[in-house]
Write a protein that holds these residues in place. Structure first.
Motif, PDB file in Angstrom:
ATOM      1  N   SER A  83      -7.236   7.562  -5.772  1.00 20.27           N
ATOM      2  CA  SER A  83      -7.566   8.073  -4.453  1.00 20.27           C
ATOM      3  C   SER A  83      -8.549   7.152  -3.753  1.00 20.27           C
ATOM      4  O   SER A  83      -9.344   6.451  -4.381  1.00 20.27           O
ATOM      5  CB  SER A  83      -8.179   9.471  -4.563  1.00 20.27           C
ATOM      6  N   ASP A  84      -8.496   7.187  -2.436  1.00 20.42           N
ATOM      7  CA  ASP A  84      -9.386   6.398  -1.596  1.00 20.42           C
ATOM      8  C   ASP A  84     -10.750   7.088  -1.570  1.00 20.42           C
ATOM      9  O   ASP A  84     -10.972   8.018  -0.802  1.00 20.42           O
ATOM     10  CB  ASP A  84      -8.780   6.317  -0.191  1.00 20.42           C
TER      11      ASP A  84
ATOM     12  N   GLU B  47      -9.248   0.340  -6.630  1.00 18.52           N
ATOM     13  CA  GLU B  47      -8.650   1.654  -6.323  1.00 18.52           C
ATOM     14  C   GLU B  47      -7.148   1.514  -6.075  1.00 18.52           C
ATOM     15  O   GLU B  47      -6.341   2.275  -6.616  1.00 18.52           O
ATOM     16  CB  GLU B  47      -9.301   2.256  -5.080  1.00 18.52           C
ATOM     17  N   LYS B  48      -6.790   0.554  -5.251  1.00 14.43           N
ATOM     18  CA  LYS B  48      -5.386   0.363  -4.905  1.00 14.43           C
ATOM     19  C   LYS B  48      -4.584  -0.133  -6.107  1.00 14.43           C
ATOM     20  O   LYS B  48      -3.469   0.332  -6.367  1.00 14.43           O
ATOM     21  CB  LYS B  48      -5.267  -0.622  -3.745  1.00 14.43           C
TER      22      LYS B  48
ATOM     23  N   GLN C 267      -9.187  14.073  -1.509  1.00 18.41           N
ATOM     24  CA  GLN C 267     -10.452  13.449  -1.877  1.00 18.41           C
ATOM     25  C   GLN C 267     -10.969  14.039  -3.190  1.00 18.41           C
ATOM     26  O   GLN C 267     -11.178  15.243  -3.294  1.00 18.41           O
ATOM     27  CB  GLN C 267     -11.477  13.684  -0.760  1.00 18.41           C
TER      28      GLN C 267
ATOM     29  N   SER D 245       0.815  -1.209   0.000  1.00 14.53           N
ATOM     30  CA  SER D 245       0.000   0.000   0.000  1.00 14.53           C
ATOM     31  C   SER D 245       0.850   1.261   0.000  1.00 14.53           C
ATOM     32  O   SER D 245       0.394   2.322  -0.403  1.00 14.53           O
ATOM     33  CB  SER D 245      -0.927   0.005   1.219  1.00 14.53           C
TER      34      SER D 245
ATOM     35  N   GLN E 205      -0.876   9.206  -2.376  1.00 12.62           N
ATOM     36  CA  GLN E 205      -1.954   9.806  -1.613  1.00 12.62           C
ATOM     37  C   GLN E 205      -2.477  11.040  -2.334  1.00 12.62           C
ATOM     38  O   GLN E 205      -1.729  11.937  -2.686  1.00 12.62           O
ATOM     39  CB  GLN E 205      -1.458  10.182  -0.210  1.00 12.62           C
TER      40      GLN E 205
ATOM     41  N   HIS F 278     -16.459   6.664  -9.514  1.00 14.36           N
ATOM     42  CA  HIS F 278     -15.237   7.249  -8.943  1.00 14.36           C
ATOM     43  C   HIS F 278     -14.876   8.500  -9.746  1.00 14.36           C
ATOM     44  O   HIS F 278     -14.781   8.447 -10.976  1.00 14.36           O
ATOM     45  CB  HIS F 278     -14.094   6.238  -9.005  1.00 14.36           C
TER      46      HIS F 278
ATOM     47  N   ARG G 259      -3.949   2.652  -8.388  1.00 16.10           N
ATOM     48  CA  ARG G 259      -3.271   3.767  -7.727  1.00 16.10           C
ATOM     49  C   ARG G 259      -4.133   5.036  -7.746  1.00 16.10           C
ATOM     50  O   ARG G 259      -3.663   6.131  -8.049  1.00 16.10           O
ATOM     51  CB  ARG G 259      -1.905   4.010  -8.375  1.00 16.10           C
TER      52      ARG G 259
ATOM     53  N   LYS H 168     -12.454  -1.295  -3.521  1.00 14.06           N
ATOM     54  CA  LYS H 168     -11.253  -0.826  -2.813  1.00 14.06           C
ATOM     55  C   LYS H 168     -10.005  -1.496  -3.390  1.00 14.06           C
ATOM     56  O   LYS H 168      -8.942  -0.866  -3.493  1.00 14.06           O
ATOM     57  CB  LYS H 168     -11.350  -1.109  -1.314  1.00 14.06           C
ATOM     58  N   LYS H 169     -10.122  -2.767  -3.777  1.00 10.53           N
ATOM     59  CA  LYS H 169      -9.004  -3.455  -4.410  1.00 10.53           C
ATOM     60  C   LYS H 169      -8.630  -2.792  -5.737  1.00 10.53           C
ATOM     61  O   LYS H 169      -7.458  -2.611  -6.052  1.00 10.53           O
ATOM     62  CB  LYS H 169      -9.352  -4.925  -4.660  1.00 10.53           C
TER      63      LYS H 169
END
Length: 348
Positions: free
Chosen positions: A281-282, A275-276, A47, A39, A44, A101, A279, A272-273
C-alpha cells in the motif's frame, strides 16, 4: 539472463510512463537501465494501520499479549524480501525505515543455514499478520552467491533489494567503522593480530581480513604508493562483480537496486520505490521524515511508532578528511567499482 535484465538506456523520446528507470548502471562506455513494473500492476489497498499488528510500539517494540496474538492470527512465515547489502551503504537504516510500514515486519542480521529444514527458518522469523510480509536484512548476503541462489530457489517468490553508494564514501565509512570497533571494543581487539609494516615502520592490525594502518590513505596504499586494489575496503566497493553475479543467478525482475546516496538525502524516494516493488500500500509520506541538522541525517516521525526515531548512535559518524594521497586514489576507486549510479530526480 544478464543481458535480458539490463537494457540500454532509452532516450527521452523512447521513455514512457510504463518504462521508468529504477537505476542506471554505467560500465565502461556502456549504460544499462533496470526497469520497474508498470504501476498498474500494483494492487490498491486501503491505507494500512497499526491496529491489527502483532506488536505494541510504545517507546519500545514488544509483543502483544498471547490472547491478542491469537485473536489477530499472528504467525511466523518465510520472508518475501531480502535486503542484501552492500556493507556500509545504508542497509540497516533502510530496514529500520521500512519497518515503519504497517504491512512490513523486519528482522536484521539473520543468516539462513542451508543445512537445516525450512521449518527451522520459519521459527526464526518475527510474528506477522496475514496482511503483512517479512523482510530480512544482512549486508553480507551479496558476498555469498551460492547461499543466496539456494535461498531464492527455496523461496520462489523472494525479492532482493540491493543498496549501493559512492564507493569512495563506502570505503571511508567502512574504515571508520572498523577503526572505532577496534578502539572501543576490547573483546574485538583481542581477535586482531599484528605484523610489522616495513614501509611505514608501523604495526599492521589485521582483523577479519581487514589490514589497518595509521590512517585511511596508508591503509589502502601498497608499498609503491599505488592503490591496493586487493584490500578488502576496496574490494567491497567493486560493485560490478556483485551485479553481474547477481543477475547471472537470479531473475532480474526480482531485484531492486537503490542508490544509497540518494536514500540518505531523500529517503522518501527510495521507500516509495520499495513500496511499489513489493506491491504494498501507498503509505510513506513527506510528513513521516524530518532532517535533524544536529545529527546530519533524516529521522522518522511516524505516529504510533515512537519506538523508531533516528539511525542508531553508531551511524552517521564523521569521516576523516582525506589528504592528497587519498584524493589521488578517489578516481581509481570509482573507476574500478565498475558501476556508476546516476541519482537525482526520481531515478535510483
Amino acid at each position: 539472463m544478464y543481458k535480458d535484465v539490463l537494457q540500454p538506456v532509452a532516450t527521452n523520446s523512447e521513455s514512457t510512463n510504463r518504462d521508468k528507470a529504477i537505476v542506471t548502471i554505467r560500465n565502461g562506455s556502456k549504460e544499462y537501465t533496470m526497469k520497474e513494473k508498470p504501476s498498474s500492476l500494483v494492487p490498491q489497498h486501503a491505507q494500512p494501520t497499526w491496529d491489527t499488528s502483532c506488536y505494541n510500539y510504545y517507546k519500545k517494540k514488544h509483543l502483544k499479549s498471547q490472547r491478542e496474538i491469537q485473536q489477530i492470527g499472528c504467525d511466523s512465515k518465510l520472508p518475501k524480501a531480502l535486503i542484501i547489502g552492500v556493507k556500509k551503504c545504508g542497509t540497516i537504516t533502510l530496514t529500520q525505515f521500512l519497518d515503519l510500514h504497517p504491512q512490513i515486519e523486519t528482522i536484521s542480521g539473520l543468516v539462513f543455514n542451508p543445512h537445516v529444514f525450512v521449518d527451522d527458518w520459519v521459527k526464526q522469523m518475527p510474528l506477522s499478520t496475514t496482511e503483512q510480509i517479512t523482510i530480512v536484512d544482512w549486508p553480507e548476503y551479496i558476498d555469498d552467491m551460492k547461499l543466496l541462489r539456494y535461498i531464492s530457489n527455496v523461496i520462489h517468490d523472494l525479492k532482493l533489494i540491493v543498496i549501493l553508494r559512492d564507493p569512495v564514501k563506502r570505503a571511508i565509512s567502512d574504515y571508520v567503522h572498523v577503526s572505532v570497533m577496534l578502539r572501543t571494543r576490547p573483546d574485538l581487539k583481542q581477535l586482531a593480530t599484528y605484523r610489522y609494516h616495513k614501509r611505514t615502520s608501523q604495526n599492521i592490525t589485521v582483523y577479519k581480513g581487514y589490514e589497518m594502518l595509521g590512517n585511511f590513505e596508508e591503509t589502502i596504499t601498497d608499498n609503491h604508493g599505488n592503490l591496493n586494489t586487493s584490500h578488502l575496503f576496496i574490494q567491497k566497493g567493486i560493485y560490478i562483480k556483485y551485479i553481474k553475479n547477481l543477475f547471472q543467478n537470479v531473475d532480474g525482475n526480482r531485484v531492486l537496486i537503490i542508490d544509497g546516496d540518494v536514500f540518505k538525502k531523500y529517503p522518501l524516494l527510495a521507500l516509495k520505490k520499495v513500496e511499489k516493488f513489493l506491491r504494498l500500500s501507498d503509505f510513506f509520506m513527506d510528513k513521516h521524515f524530518y532532517f535533524d541538522s544536529r545529527k546530519g541525517f533524516f529521522c522518522a516521525n511516524v505516529t504510533g511508532r515512537e519506538d523508531t526515531k533516528c539511525m542508531a548512535a553508531n551511524k552517521g559518524r564523521s569521516h576523516p578528511k582525506v589528504n592528497d594521497l587519498g584524493m589521488k586514489h578517489e578516481k581509481s576507486i570509482s573507476m574500478i567499482s565498475g558501476v556508476q549510479l546516476i541519482g537525482g530526480g526520481h531515478v535510483m
